[in-house]
Design a protein around this motif. Structure first.
Motif, PDB file in Angstrom:
ATOM      1  N   SER A   1       7.587   1.717   1.112  1.00 56.61           N
ATOM      2  CA  SER A   1       7.753   0.839  -0.052  1.00 56.61           C
ATOM      3  C   SER A   1       7.337  -0.607   0.243  1.00 56.61           C
ATOM      4  O   SER A   1       6.986  -1.342  -0.672  1.00 56.61           O
ATOM      5  CB  SER A   1       9.201   0.861  -0.523  1.00 56.61           C
ATOM      6  N   ARG A   2       7.376  -1.000   1.508  1.00 60.24           N
ATOM      7  CA  ARG A   2       7.044  -2.390   1.817  1.00 60.24           C
ATOM      8  C   ARG A   2       5.559  -2.698   1.587  1.00 60.24           C
ATOM      9  O   ARG A   2       5.125  -3.843   1.622  1.00 60.24           O
ATOM     10  CB  ARG A   2       7.481  -2.790   3.226  1.00 60.24           C
ATOM     11  N   PHE A   3       4.781  -1.659   1.335  1.00 61.72           N
ATOM     12  CA  PHE A   3       3.360  -1.885   1.072  1.00 61.72           C
ATOM     13  C   PHE A   3       3.051  -1.934  -0.424  1.00 61.72           C
ATOM     14  O   PHE A   3       1.895  -2.046  -0.813  1.00 61.72           O
ATOM     15  CB  PHE A   3       2.524  -0.784   1.732  1.00 61.72           C
ATOM     16  N   VAL A   4       4.076  -1.817  -1.244  1.00 61.83           N
ATOM     17  CA  VAL A   4       3.821  -1.791  -2.689  1.00 61.83           C
ATOM     18  C   VAL A   4       3.474  -3.192  -3.191  1.00 61.83           C
ATOM     19  O   VAL A   4       4.170  -4.162  -2.909  1.00 61.83           O
ATOM     20  CB  VAL A   4       5.046  -1.240  -3.437  1.00 61.83           C
ATOM     21  N   ASN A   5       2.407  -3.264  -3.935  1.00 62.67           N
ATOM     22  CA  ASN A   5       1.955  -4.560  -4.447  1.00 62.67           C
ATOM     23  C   ASN A   5       2.543  -4.858  -5.818  1.00 62.67           C
ATOM     24  O   ASN A   5       3.098  -3.981  -6.482  1.00 62.67           O
ATOM     25  CB  ASN A   5       0.423  -4.587  -4.493  1.00 62.67           C
TER      26      ASN A   5
ATOM     27  N   ASP B   1       6.708  -4.884 -10.530  1.00 61.07           N
ATOM     28  CA  ASP B   1       6.698  -6.296 -10.924  1.00 61.07           C
ATOM     29  C   ASP B   1       7.732  -7.024 -10.081  1.00 61.07           C
ATOM     30  O   ASP B   1       8.939  -6.800 -10.235  1.00 61.07           O
ATOM     31  CB  ASP B   1       7.023  -6.408 -12.422  1.00 61.07           C
ATOM     32  N   TYR B   2       7.243  -7.873  -9.176  1.00 67.08           N
ATOM     33  CA  TYR B   2       8.173  -8.599  -8.290  1.00 67.08           C
ATOM     34  C   TYR B   2       9.019  -9.623  -9.060  1.00 67.08           C
ATOM     35  O   TYR B   2       9.944 -10.198  -8.521  1.00 67.08           O
ATOM     36  CB  TYR B   2       7.410  -9.403  -7.225  1.00 67.08           C
ATOM     37  N   GLY B   3       8.630  -9.902 -10.293  1.00 66.20           N
ATOM     38  CA  GLY B   3       9.364 -10.893 -11.080  1.00 66.20           C
ATOM     39  C   GLY B   3       9.055 -12.319 -10.674  1.00 66.20           C
ATOM     40  O   GLY B   3       9.885 -13.212 -10.839  1.00 66.20           O
TER      41      GLY B   3
ATOM     42  N   THR C   1       5.011 -11.703   2.273  1.00 67.52           N
ATOM     43  CA  THR C   1       6.472 -11.633   2.173  1.00 67.52           C
ATOM     44  C   THR C   1       6.908 -10.237   1.765  1.00 67.52           C
ATOM     45  O   THR C   1       6.294  -9.592   0.938  1.00 67.52           O
ATOM     46  CB  THR C   1       7.001 -12.642   1.137  1.00 67.52           C
ATOM     47  N   TYR C   2       7.975  -9.802   2.401  1.00 65.82           N
ATOM     48  CA  TYR C   2       8.475  -8.453   2.154  1.00 65.82           C
ATOM     49  C   TYR C   2       9.966  -8.505   1.833  1.00 65.82           C
ATOM     50  O   TYR C   2      10.713  -7.611   2.186  1.00 65.82           O
ATOM     51  CB  TYR C   2       8.234  -7.583   3.393  1.00 65.82           C
ATOM     52  N   THR C   3      10.390  -9.595   1.241  1.00 70.50           N
ATOM     53  CA  THR C   3      11.814  -9.764   1.002  1.00 70.50           C
ATOM     54  C   THR C   3      12.169  -9.427  -0.439  1.00 70.50           C
ATOM     55  O   THR C   3      11.474  -9.824  -1.360  1.00 70.50           O
ATOM     56  CB  THR C   3      12.226 -11.226   1.281  1.00 70.50           C
TER      57      THR C   3
END
Ligand SMILES: C[S@@+](CC[C@H](N)C(=O)[O-])C[C@H]1O[C@@H](n2cnc3c(N)ncnc32)[C@H](O)[C@@H]1O
Length: 727
Positions: free
Chosen positions: A635-639, A681-683, A598-600
């Motif tokens: 940025s979409r590759f940031v984990n 941190d995707y939260g 997911t990249y949202t």
């Protein structure tokens, strides 16, 4: 063995395509004809001539080249040529020529023996070094360009001294043989007087150049010497990658349009058109059963490629972006083996490939073989000292970080792309894979700006921005009074004189999608009077830090810093398709079915946390998200990393003062080390299974990981659950 009297006798593709770098350095090579060449490639040829087994081609068809050895075996410098030689019997005509040449060589040799001071030992050492480097060139990007330059230089300069440079001459010989055969066939036909008859009667079917054939062709043709495309133009590999790994014509150094012109040219010929060209240029390389013809001319430009496949424009571009510069690189162990004990001080003089080459060329100009040899050795030592890192372009080979040599059996990696941004960013954003054979997803297109999806209402009209009172002449930060753009940050500019976020705005950020600090950063915009140099225009200037996409061991692709990034520095903006929550829901159903990452990211900075609704009355469905699945940037590759990630997000307004839509800008949460993975941190609440897309199993390795039993002290909800489950 047939030999060539001088480099001019060597076939054009050896002189030009393998050694293009030296053209500028050697006036002699400039005069070499730059004619169009077509290559016929046979599927069966590979097997017959001891080429690569089909399984390897499968790997290649993934869009990358297997590290080093795949090329080494099939490359004209490799075993394929040796095999060809063994299997063929000499022809009469060629023997005559050989005799003439060997006489000529003997004369040259005896002259050179008289005239030169160089000892035979030196010569043979230089010679074998050259051959070694030529062989090495399939193993390493740097060594490829270095090898080409050196090989060409040494060939040019020591030709009269070195009767044989075995591998190079193997290639030359093999090439000459195929040409001789080809020409003698033509001649025979002409003598028989039915050449045109044969041509007419021969039923020539239009060859279908498929992706597999194309990739097979790619393995046969020296790295980067041409662009290749399938018949329908939908797939494209190879490319004039020399332009980049030579380190000479990077998009940065040349104008972008020129760079593109050089990168994206191709033409695939049908059999007939290739034969017509053959007649015109007389230099078709003949291999049995031709199936693909590849035009090596470099003048065709993108528009013409695109116009042929209008419906596929985007896909075509995307694929090319990811594959045109797929090259193998490997560890420097080959060098270690051949390294001598030259004093380190000599090696230290060579800070870069450029310096090394300079010295090499100077030595060669002076005809000083000893010095050339020392330059060669010094460069090898330098490479050894640098160990696993390439000197100039920052391509790591993996040791000493997450995916290091601790991975059993993995010593090699691949440069998947030298620039995933296709020249859109000011810096090259490379992509390497040191873990497995994956290449970048085919459906991903790098963009420089977010794309608005149908229902997303994003009003970025300037008319909605009132009089800004941004009166500053050039740089707002230097003006005595803070301008109107600082309203949202309480009369204070968001950035300091070094372009870093001020401390007040860097503390109090909250991990995950939501910021509750409330301060939107407002940058100056086109409606302001200041220039682009203004210190209040940071995010809009784009990425300025060296970054690299790399393959992690368990999290898929990730992003790392190729240089130190000080705390509070802007790193990148999250870009993607701007969609409403409800639009995204439909998409997520698709994603769920396909099981993709997911990249949202939600743009919910305007969410009133206490009352759980948006401040301007938006419903949850109308709220915006950024989906970087198809369109996005680095940025979409940031984990994700739980709680102690090294990046944080800040909402930034530029072309609109609307808090509904903003730029999601990422800054360094602390000093970030070179080669450190960038994380955010995707939260995610890993316990929450009510979401449509199930949370992944977290491999962030943080001691504060929320996805680990008993570690989450601050998450009360989870604690309760854990206690319950223990009971
Ligand atoms: C925005 S993408 C990040 C780039 C992604 N790794 C890729 O290969 O394209 C988010 C996805 O990466 C993976 N991911 C990110 N952080 C992770 C972590 N800490 N542990 C495991 N998987 C992670 C998850 O599959 C997640 O859905």
């Amino acid at each position: 063995m047939q030999e060539f009297g001088s480099l001019e006798d060597a076939p054009a593709w050896i002189r030009q395509d393998n050694f293009t770098v030296l053209e500028s350095l050697h006036p002699k090579s400039e005069s070499a004809p730059r004619s169009v060449e077509q290559v016929k490639i046979s599927e069966n040829d590979q097997k017959k001539k001891g080429g690569k087994p089909v399984s390897l081609l499968k790997e290649v068809s993934n869009g990358f080249l297997p590290a080093g050895n795949a090329l080494a075996t099939d490359h004209p410098f490799g075993t394929k040529v040796d095999q060809q030689e063994k299997n063929s019997s000499p022809q009469k005509g060629r023997l005559d020529r050989q005799e003439v040449r060997s006489h000529r060589r003997e004369r040259l040799l005896s002259n050179s023996a008289k005239n030169t001071q160089d000892s035979g030992a030196e010569v043979s050492e230089v010679r074998s070094s050259t051959a070694q480097v030529v062989l090495d060139n399939t193993h390493n990007c740097i060594s490829h360009s270095v090898a080409n330059k050196m090989a060409r230089s040494l060939l040019d300069q020591t030709e009269h001294l070195s009767p044989t440079i075995p591998k190079v001459l193997h290639v030359q010989k093999s090439y000459a043989k195929s040409r001789t055969e080809d020409h003698s066939l033509k001649k025979r036909r002409q003598l028989n007087g039915f050449a045109s008859h044969v041509h007419k009667k021969e039923k020539v079917s239009e060859p279908e150049v498929t992706k597999d054939i194309l990739l097979e062709a790619r393995t046969l043709i020296p790295n980067g010497c041409c662009d290749l495309a399938t018949s329908d133009g939908s797939y494209h590999v190879g490319g004039n990658s020399n332009a980049e790994f030579k380190g000479v014509n990077t998009p940065e150094k040349m104008g972008k349009s020129q760079a593109h012109d050089e990168m994206f040219q191709t033409e695939v010929f049908t059999k007939q058109s290739a034969e017509r060209k053959e007649l015109a240029h007389g230099n078709l390389i003949s291999i049995e059963k031709p199936v693909a013809y590849v035009h090596l001319d470099r003048r065709e430009h993108i528009p013409s490629v695109l116009s042929r496949n209008k419906s596929k424009d985007i896909n075509c571009l995307m694929r090319r972006a990811e594959t045109y510069k797929v090259e193998a690189f490997s560890s420097s162990c080959e060098y270690k083996a051949s390294c001598s004990t030259l004093p380190k001080s000599v090696a230290e003089n060579f800070d870069s490939e450029g310096l090394f080459l300079e010295q090499l060329q100077d030595s060669l100009k002076e005809g000083n073989c000893q010095s050339a040899l020392e330059a060669l050795k010094a460069w090898k030592i330098k490479r050894q000292q640098v160990g696993t890192r390439q000197i100039e372009d920052g391509f790591s080979q993996g040791e000493g970080h997450e995916m290091g040599a601790d991975v059993p059996g993995r010593t090699k990696g691949f440069v998947v792309s030298y620039d995933i941004s296709r020249g859109l960013e000011k810096l090259l954003i490379s992509c390497v894979n040191e873990c497995n054979t994956d290449v970048l997803p085919e459906n991903f297109l790098y963009v420089k700006k977010s794309v608005i999806r149908q229902a997303a209402h994003v009003d970025i009209s300037f008319s909605r921005i009132g009089d800004l009172h941004c009166c500053c002449a050039d740089d707002c930060l230097r003006s005595s009074e803070a301008c109107k753009c600082t309203d949202s940050t309480r009369g204070q500019y968001a950035y300091d004189e070094n372009g870093r976020l001020i401390e007040r705005l860097a503390i109090g950020y909250v991990s995950g999608c939501t910021t509750i600090n409330g301060d939107f950063i407002t940058e100056c915009c086109d409606k302001c009077r200041c220039s682009m140099k203004c210190g209040n225009r940071i995010v809009q200037r784009g990425i300025t830090r060296k970054l690299q996409v790399f393959m992690t061991r368990k999290k898929g692709w990730g992003v790392r810093a190729l240089e130190k990034i000080p705390a509070r520095t802007f790193v990148f903006e999250y870009l993607g398709e701007i969609a409403t929550n409800s639009e995204q829901y439909e998409r997520n159903l698709e994603y769920k079915a396909n099981g993709v990452y997911t990249y949202t990211m939600c743009l919910d900075a305007d969410l009133d946390m206490e009352n759980k609704h948006f401040k301007d009355g938006l419903t949850d469905q109308e709220a915006l998200v950024l989906d970087a699945t198809i369109f996005g940037n680095v940025s979409r590759f940031v984990n994700h990393r739980c709680n102690d990630a090294n990046l944080f997000m800040r909402p930034v307004q530029i072309e609109t003062r609307d808090t509904h839509y903003y730029h999601a800008a990422f800054f360094a949460a602390r000093d970030i080390e070179e080669m450190e993975e960038l994380t955010w941190d995707y939260g995610i609440d890993f316990e929450d299974d009510t979401h449509l897309l199930k949370a992944f199993k977290c491999y962030c390795k943080s001691s504060l990981c929320r996805d680990k039993m008993g570690l989450l002290k601050q998450d009360k909800g989870r604690k309760v659950k854990l206690i319950k489950s223990n009971q």
